[in-house]
Design a protein around this motif. Structure first.
Motif, short mmCIF file in Angstrom:
data_model
loop_
_atom_site.label_atom_id
_atom_site.label_comp_id
_atom_site.label_asym_id
_atom_site.label_seq_id
_atom_site.Cartn_x
_atom_site.Cartn_y
_atom_site.Cartn_z
N ARG A 197 0.86 -1.18 0.00
CA ARG A 197 0.00 0.00 0.00
C ARG A 197 0.90 1.23 0.00
NH1 ARG A 197 -2.68 -2.89 4.10
NH2 ARG A 197 -1.56 -1.62 5.59
N GLY A 198 0.62 2.18 -0.85
CA GLY A 198 1.44 3.38 -0.90
C GLY A 198 2.69 3.23 -1.75
N TRP A 199 2.70 2.26 -2.69
CA TRP A 199 3.88 2.06 -3.53
C TRP A 199 4.20 3.30 -4.35
CZ3 TRP A 199 3.76 2.45 -8.80
CH2 TRP A 199 2.52 2.30 -9.44
N LYS A 200 3.17 4.04 -4.75
CA LYS A 200 3.39 5.24 -5.56
C LYS A 200 4.14 6.30 -4.76
CE LYS A 200 -0.98 4.35 -7.73
NZ LYS A 200 -2.38 4.71 -7.69
N GLN A 201 3.72 6.50 -3.52
CA GLN A 201 4.39 7.48 -2.66
C GLN A 201 5.82 7.06 -2.36
OE1 GLN A 201 1.39 6.11 -2.08
NE2 GLN A 201 -0.03 7.84 -2.21
N LEU A 202 6.01 5.75 -2.14
CA LEU A 202 7.36 5.23 -1.89
C LEU A 202 8.25 5.46 -3.10
CD1 LEU A 202 9.50 3.71 -0.29
CD2 LEU A 202 8.43 1.57 -1.02
N ALA A 203 7.75 5.12 -4.29
CA ALA A 203 8.52 5.31 -5.51
C ALA A 203 8.87 6.78 -5.70
CB ALA A 203 7.75 4.79 -6.72
N SER A 228 15.29 11.00 -4.03
CA SER A 228 16.61 10.69 -3.46
C SER A 228 17.56 10.16 -4.52
CB SER A 228 16.46 9.66 -2.34
OG SER A 228 15.58 10.12 -1.35
N ASN A 229 17.18 10.30 -5.79
CA ASN A 229 18.00 9.87 -6.93
C ASN A 229 18.30 8.37 -6.94
OD1 ASN A 229 18.23 12.44 -8.13
ND2 ASN A 229 19.76 12.99 -6.60
N LYS A 230 17.36 7.57 -6.47
CA LYS A 230 17.50 6.12 -6.55
C LYS A 230 16.88 5.61 -7.85
CE LYS A 230 19.45 5.41 -2.55
NZ LYS A 230 20.84 4.93 -2.49
N VAL A 231 17.45 4.55 -8.41
CA VAL A 231 16.87 3.90 -9.58
C VAL A 231 15.76 2.99 -9.07
CG1 VAL A 231 17.27 2.26 -11.45
CG2 VAL A 231 19.00 3.99 -10.91
N VAL A 232 14.54 3.22 -9.57
CA VAL A 232 13.37 2.50 -9.08
C VAL A 232 12.75 1.65 -10.18
CG1 VAL A 232 11.08 2.74 -8.06
CG2 VAL A 232 12.91 4.28 -7.33
N VAL A 233 12.40 0.42 -9.82
CA VAL A 233 11.72 -0.51 -10.71
C VAL A 233 10.42 -0.93 -10.02
CG1 VAL A 233 11.81 -2.83 -11.72
CG2 VAL A 233 13.86 -1.38 -11.70
N ILE A 234 9.34 -1.03 -10.80
CA ILE A 234 8.06 -1.46 -10.23
C ILE A 234 7.79 -2.90 -10.63
CG2 ILE A 234 5.55 -1.09 -10.24
CD1 ILE A 234 7.22 1.06 -8.71
N GLU A 292 -1.49 1.48 -15.10
CA GLU A 292 -0.54 1.45 -13.99
C GLU A 292 0.87 1.77 -14.48
OE1 GLU A 292 -0.50 -1.43 -10.30
OE2 GLU A 292 0.64 -2.35 -11.95
N ALA A 293 1.22 1.25 -15.68
CA ALA A 293 2.55 1.53 -16.25
C ALA A 293 2.72 3.03 -16.49
CB ALA A 293 2.74 0.76 -17.56
N LYS A 294 1.67 3.70 -16.99
CA LYS A 294 1.74 5.15 -17.21
C LYS A 294 1.99 5.89 -15.91
CE LYS A 294 -1.39 5.26 -21.17
NZ LYS A 294 -2.72 5.64 -21.64
N VAL A 295 1.29 5.47 -14.86
CA VAL A 295 1.48 6.09 -13.54
C VAL A 295 2.92 5.89 -13.08
CG1 VAL A 295 0.88 5.96 -11.09
CG2 VAL A 295 -0.93 5.90 -12.83
N ALA A 296 3.41 4.65 -13.21
CA ALA A 296 4.77 4.33 -12.76
C ALA A 296 5.82 5.16 -13.50
CB ALA A 296 5.04 2.83 -12.94
N PHE A 297 5.73 5.18 -14.84
CA PHE A 297 6.72 5.94 -15.61
C PHE A 297 6.54 7.44 -15.40
CE2 PHE A 297 7.22 1.89 -17.86
CZ PHE A 297 8.60 1.79 -17.84
N GLY A 298 5.32 7.86 -15.10
CA GLY A 298 5.08 9.27 -14.77
C GLY A 298 5.81 9.69 -13.51
N LEU A 299 6.02 8.73 -12.61
CA LEU A 299 6.77 9.01 -11.38
C LEU A 299 8.27 9.05 -11.63
CD1 LEU A 299 4.87 6.59 -8.95
CD2 LEU A 299 4.68 9.09 -9.02
N GLY A 300 8.69 8.49 -12.79
CA GLY A 300 10.11 8.49 -13.13
C GLY A 300 10.82 7.17 -12.95
N VAL A 301 10.05 6.08 -12.79
CA VAL A 301 10.71 4.77 -12.62
C VAL A 301 11.39 4.36 -13.91
CG1 VAL A 301 8.98 4.12 -10.89
CG2 VAL A 301 8.74 3.30 -13.23
N ARG A 302 12.30 3.41 -13.83
CA ARG A 302 13.08 2.98 -14.99
C ARG A 302 12.57 1.69 -15.62
NH1 ARG A 302 18.26 4.94 -14.74
NH2 ARG A 302 18.66 3.86 -16.70
N ALA A 303 11.75 0.94 -14.87
CA ALA A 303 11.25 -0.32 -15.42
C ALA A 303 9.94 -0.68 -14.75
CB ALA A 303 12.27 -1.43 -15.25
#
Length: 199
Positions: free
Chosen positions: A47-53, A59-65, A74-85
């Motif tokens: 719960r709250g994976w979006k806020q965590l990402a 913090s300039n971490k590379v994030v994968v969902i 969901e993929a659009k939301v994830a990449f909108g947050l700036g995740v890499r995969a």
């Protein structure tokens, strides 16, 4: 160092082979911000994976969902947050390694079916380019129809439904078309059908 963060209710046994550390939590951990952590892989079971990402991206971490149920939204939301995969949480250790190699080289990762749909959508937004007719002349009428459906990013099931044939027949037409056009996979076929040339 690769860290997976998931809920206590979801964990994949083969993760032990791939991740340096797997954290099962109900709340967001703070220790995943250690400098030696190169990538953080977050399960959507949290719960709250979006806020965590989002906070990890700051913090300039590379994030994968790691998703339990892949969807374009969901993929659009994830990449909108700036995740890499973005990929299925049950992906094999081999696929996890491929994703890791890709993001380490600065690339991005999206499931193949989503990528193919996205490329197919370019048909509607890019100016039409003419494919050299002589290249396609070797195809039968039905093979050409199947190739055009694939060029729109449609999976075999939808191609079969649209053309009133079985999925097995779609596969047979694609197999023959790949050989005739000298392409290796759907992506190369889509690029060719959309007028883009490759080597």
């Amino acid at each position: 160092m690769r860290v997976a963060i998931t809920s206590k209710s979801f964990n994949a046994p083969h993760w032990r082979e791939f991740f340096d550390e797997t954290i099962s939590v109900d709340e967001v951990p703070r220790d995943c911000l250690k400098p030696e952590v190169e990538s953080i892989w977050i399960s959507t079971a949290i719960r709250g994976w979006k806020q965590l990402a989002s906070s990890l991206m700051e913090s300039n971490k590379v994030v994968v969902i790691l998703t339990l149920s892949p969807s374009s939204e969901e993929a659009k939301v994830a990449f909108g947050l700036g995740v890499r995969a973005y990929l299925h949480a049950a992906a094999s250790a081999e696929l996890l390694q491929n994703v890791s190699t890709t993001i380490a080289a600065g690339g991005y990762w999206l499931p193949q079916d989503m990528l193919l749909r996205m490329v197919g959508q370019f048909n509607d937004v890019l100016p039409a380019k003419q494919v050299n007719d002589s290249k396609l002349a070797c195809l039968t009428h039905r093979e050409l129809e199947v190739c055009r459906e694939v060029a729109h990013g449609h999976p075999n099931k939808r191609v079969a439904k649209n053309l009133g044939i079985t999925e097995r027949t779609v596969k047979e037409h694609l197999s023959r078309s790949f050989a005739k056009l000298n392409v290796k996979d759907r992506m190369q076929l889509m690029l060719l059908m959309n007028g883009n040339h490759f080597r």
